[in-house]
Design an enzyme around this catalytic site. Structure first.
Site, PDB file in Angstrom:
ATOM      1  N   PHE A 138      42.514  36.041  48.291  1.00 36.52           N
ATOM      2  CA  PHE A 138      41.763  37.286  48.116  1.00 36.52           C
ATOM      3  C   PHE A 138      41.972  37.788  46.698  1.00 36.52           C
ATOM      4  O   PHE A 138      43.099  37.961  46.258  1.00 36.52           O
ATOM      5  CB  PHE A 138      42.195  38.366  49.119  1.00 36.52           C
ATOM      6  CG  PHE A 138      41.391  39.621  48.969  1.00 36.52           C
ATOM      7  CD1 PHE A 138      40.109  39.718  49.513  1.00 36.52           C
ATOM      8  CD2 PHE A 138      41.877  40.707  48.242  1.00 36.52           C
ATOM      9  CE1 PHE A 138      39.349  40.865  49.348  1.00 36.52           C
ATOM     10  CE2 PHE A 138      41.116  41.853  48.062  1.00 36.52           C
ATOM     11  CZ  PHE A 138      39.852  41.936  48.626  1.00 36.52           C
ATOM     12  N   ASP A 223      47.626  35.858  40.505  1.00 35.92           N
ATOM     13  CA  ASP A 223      47.194  37.165  40.978  1.00 35.92           C
ATOM     14  C   ASP A 223      48.372  37.782  41.721  1.00 35.92           C
ATOM     15  O   ASP A 223      48.650  37.436  42.867  1.00 35.92           O
ATOM     16  CB  ASP A 223      45.972  37.000  41.894  1.00 35.92           C
ATOM     17  CG  ASP A 223      45.503  38.324  42.495  1.00 35.92           C
ATOM     18  OD1 ASP A 223      46.247  39.315  42.405  1.00 35.92           O
ATOM     19  OD2 ASP A 223      44.398  38.346  43.067  1.00 35.92           O
ATOM     20  N   LYS A 252      47.999  47.165  42.507  1.00 38.61           N
ATOM     21  CA  LYS A 252      48.497  47.975  43.633  1.00 38.61           C
ATOM     22  C   LYS A 252      49.717  48.873  43.344  1.00 38.61           C
ATOM     23  O   LYS A 252      49.570  50.065  43.249  1.00 38.61           O
ATOM     24  CB  LYS A 252      48.743  47.082  44.840  1.00 38.61           C
ATOM     25  CG  LYS A 252      47.421  46.549  45.397  1.00 38.61           C
ATOM     26  CD  LYS A 252      47.543  45.963  46.766  1.00 38.61           C
ATOM     27  CE  LYS A 252      46.209  45.801  47.452  1.00 38.61           C
ATOM     28  NZ  LYS A 252      45.536  44.521  47.221  1.00 38.61           N
TER      29      LYS A 252
HETATM   30  C1  LIG Z   1      44.164  44.113  46.880  1.00 36.98           C
HETATM   31  C2  LIG Z   1      44.061  42.867  46.104  1.00 36.98           C
HETATM   32  C3  LIG Z   1      43.099  42.709  45.092  1.00 36.98           C
HETATM   33  C4  LIG Z   1      42.036  43.735  44.833  1.00 36.98           C
HETATM   34  O1  LIG Z   1      42.562  44.935  44.351  1.00 36.98           O
HETATM   35  P1  LIG Z   1      41.641  46.241  44.313  1.00 36.98           P
HETATM   36  O2  LIG Z   1      42.504  47.243  43.618  1.00 36.98           O
HETATM   37  O3  LIG Z   1      41.320  46.594  45.732  1.00 36.98           O
HETATM   38  O4  LIG Z   1      40.432  45.910  43.547  1.00 36.98           O
HETATM   39  C5  LIG Z   1      43.116  41.539  44.362  1.00 36.98           C
HETATM   40  N1  LIG Z   1      44.021  40.581  44.598  1.00 36.98           N
HETATM   41  C6  LIG Z   1      44.964  40.698  45.559  1.00 36.98           C
HETATM   42  C7  LIG Z   1      45.948  39.601  45.754  1.00 36.98           C
HETATM   43  C8  LIG Z   1      44.997  41.837  46.360  1.00 36.98           C
HETATM   44  O5  LIG Z   1      45.905  41.934  47.343  1.00 36.98           O
END
Ligand SMILES: *Cc1c(COP(=O)(O)O)cnc(C)c1O
Length: 395
Positions: A138, A223, A252
Site C-alpha cells: 500500500f 516506504d 504518519k
Molecule cells: C498510510 C500509508 C500511505 C499513505 O499515506 P497517506 O498519508 O494516507 O497519504 C502510504 N504508504 C504506507 C505504507 C502507508 O501505510
C-alpha cells in the site's frame, strides 16, 4: 453535540468514502480517547500509527502553541529555521543526506516516484522509468500511488492508470530478479507491509533486494510511512535489516498528529531534483516542522523507541499465548508495536466487541486484527488489551 447528531450530519455533508463506524471521539490524552458521551477507550489504533507519542504529548502541544503564535506559514520561497532543524535530525539518524517535506504519505511516495524517474533518466537514459513494487503493498491514494499499490481493489474504477509499474510477490527474491527488465529504474517496498495485512520482510529478502538493486543500477525505495519512526523498535524499520535504501518516505507518525510527510534520499539520488522540479505549497511549513521536530526529539530523547521494542516483544508473546487458546487465530506476526493477528474468518465483529469493552483496534484485509498502540504504552495497558481481546475472541 450528541454522537447521533454528528453521525447524521456526517451522512448529509461528508462524502461517503470511509464507511465509518458510529463512534464520535472528542478528546485524547496519552493512550486514551473519549467519545461524545464520555466513555473512555484504550486507543490501540493511534490514528493509524500517527499518534506514536500518545494523544496531546505536552512537548508537541507546546511546540505547536509557540510556533502558531510566532509564524505559521510563509511559503517555500523563503528559508525557515524549523525546517532545517527537522531535516538535520532526520539525516543524522538515517542513511539519507537530504530531505524534501510534503504533507502526507501519498505525497511523499509521489515525490519518491518522481525522484526515481528523474534520477534514472539523467543517469541511464530516457527509457528507464519502470518501478517494481510488491503485491499486497500500500503506497497511497493518488493516481500514481494507487498504481504503485499492488492491490487491484484500490485501482478499480480509476483507469487509465499511469504506466510504468510492475508487481511481484513479497518476500520472493527470484520473482523480483525475473521482473527486472531494460526499463526498470527502481524497486519500492514497505519493510513491513501495513495495510496489506502486517507482513514483515525477511532479512535475507531485503538484503537480496538491495544487492539486486546495486547490481542493476536500480534505486531502492523504502516506504516507511507506517513502519518508520520507532514503530518497529528502531528509529527506521530498515535499520533492523542491515540494508540501506537510496530513498525513504515518511509521514504518519512524523508530526505525532500534525500532518507532515517527507522524502529522504542519499546525495546521489537527491541531486536529481533541481530548482523547479518538485514543490509543495504547504510542504514543511513552520508549524508542521515545529510539531515534527518536537515529536522526533521526544522519540529520540525519552526512551520511546526502547519502550516500543520491549513492549512489542511482550505484547507479541502475550498474543501468541492467546493464539494457543483460541482456534480462530491462525498467526501472530509483526515487529515492535506493529502487530497483526490473522483470524480464520472476518475480524470486524471482534473489533466491535473490543470497542464495547473499551479497546480500539482495527482490521485490515478483512481478517487481520491490527494493533498499533502508542509507543509509550505500558505493560499494564497491554494486559488490559489482551484481557479484552481474550473475551472478544470468545472466552
Ligand atoms: C498510510 C500509508 C500511505 C499513505 O499515506 P497517506 O498519508 O494516507 O497519504 C502510504 N504508504 C504506507 C505504507 C502507508 O501505510
Amino acid at each position: 453535540m450528541k454522537s447521533q447528531e454528528v453521525v447524521k450530519m456526517n451522512e448529509k455533508y461528508i462524502m461517503n468514502t470511509y464507511g465509518r463506524i458510529p463512534l464520535v471521539l472528542v478528546k485524547g490524552r496519552g493512550t486514551r480517547v473519549w467519545d461524545a458521551e464520555g466513555k473512555e477507550y484504550l486507543d490501540f489504533v493511534s490514528g493509524l500509527a500517527v499518534n506514536s507519542l500518545g494523544h496531546c504529548h505536552p512537548r508537541v502541544v507546546k511546540a505547536i502553541w509557540s510556533q502558531a503564535d510566532t509564524l505559521m506559514h510563509v511559503s517555500n520561497l523563503y528559508h525557515i529555521e524549523p525546517q532545517v532543524r527537522l531535516a538535520k535530525i532526520l539525516v543524522e539518524n538515517s542513511c539519507a543526506d537530504k530531505v524534501f517535506f510534503c504533507n502526507s504519505g501519498a505525497e511523499a511516495n509521489e515525490g519518491a516516484i518522481k525522484l526515481a524517474r528523474k534520477y534514472a533518466k539523467e543517469n541511464y537514459g530516457a527509457d528507464k522509468y519502470e518501478i517494481i513494487t510488491a503485491k499486497r503493498s500500500f503506497h497511497g491514494r493518488t493516481l500514481a500511488t494507487i498504481t504503485a499499490t499492488g492491490q487491484a481493489k484500490f485501482q478499480q474504477g480509476f483507469e487509465p492508470l499511469p504506466a510504468g509499474f510492475k508487481y511481484v510477490p513479497f518476500n520472493d527474491l527470484e520473482a523480483l530478479e525475473q521482473a527486472i527488465g531494460p526499463h526498470t529504474c527502481a524497486v519500492m517496498l514497505e519493510p513491513i507491509q501495513g495495510e496489506g495485512g502486517v507482513y514483515p520482510a525477511n532479512k535475507e529478502y531485503l538484503q537480496g533486494v538491495a544487492e539486486l538493486c546495486r547490481k542493476n543500477n536500480l534505486l531502492l525505495i523504502f516506504d516507511e510511512v507506517q513502519c518508520g519512526l520507532g514503530r518497529t523498535g528502531s528509529f527506521l524499520a530498515y535499520q533492523r535489516y542491515r540494508v540501506e535504501p537510496d530513498i525513504i518516505t515518511l509521514a504518519k507518525a512524523l508530526g505525532s498528529g500534525f500532518p507532515i510527510g517527507a522524502v529522504m534520499a542519499k546525495e546521489h539520488a537527491a541531486k536529481a531534483f533541481k530548482p523547479g522540479d518538485h514543490a509543495s505549497t504547504f510542504g514543511g511549513n513552520p508549524l508542521a516542522c515545529a510539531a515534527a521536530l518536537a515529536a522526533v526529539q521526544v522519540l529520540l530523547e525519552e526512551g520511546v523507541i526502547d519502550n516500543a521494542r520491549l513492549m512489542g516483544e511482550y505484547f507479541k508473546a502475550e498474543l501468541t499465548r492467546l493464539a494457543e487458546k483460541h482456534q480462530r487465530v491462525e498467526e501472530v506476526r509483526g515487529a515492535g508495536l506493529m502487530i497483526g493477528v490473522e483470524l480464520d474468518g472476518p475480524g470486524q465483529e471482534v473489533v466491535s466487541r473490543c470497542q464495547e469493552q473499551g479497546l480500539l483496534i482495527n482490521c485490515v484485509g478483512g481478517n487481520v486484527l491490527r494493533f498499533l498502540p502508542p509507543l509509550i504504552v505500558s505493560e499494564k495497558e497491554i494486559n488490559t488489551a489482551v484481557d479484552i481481546l481474550d473475551k472478544a475472541l470468545g472466552g
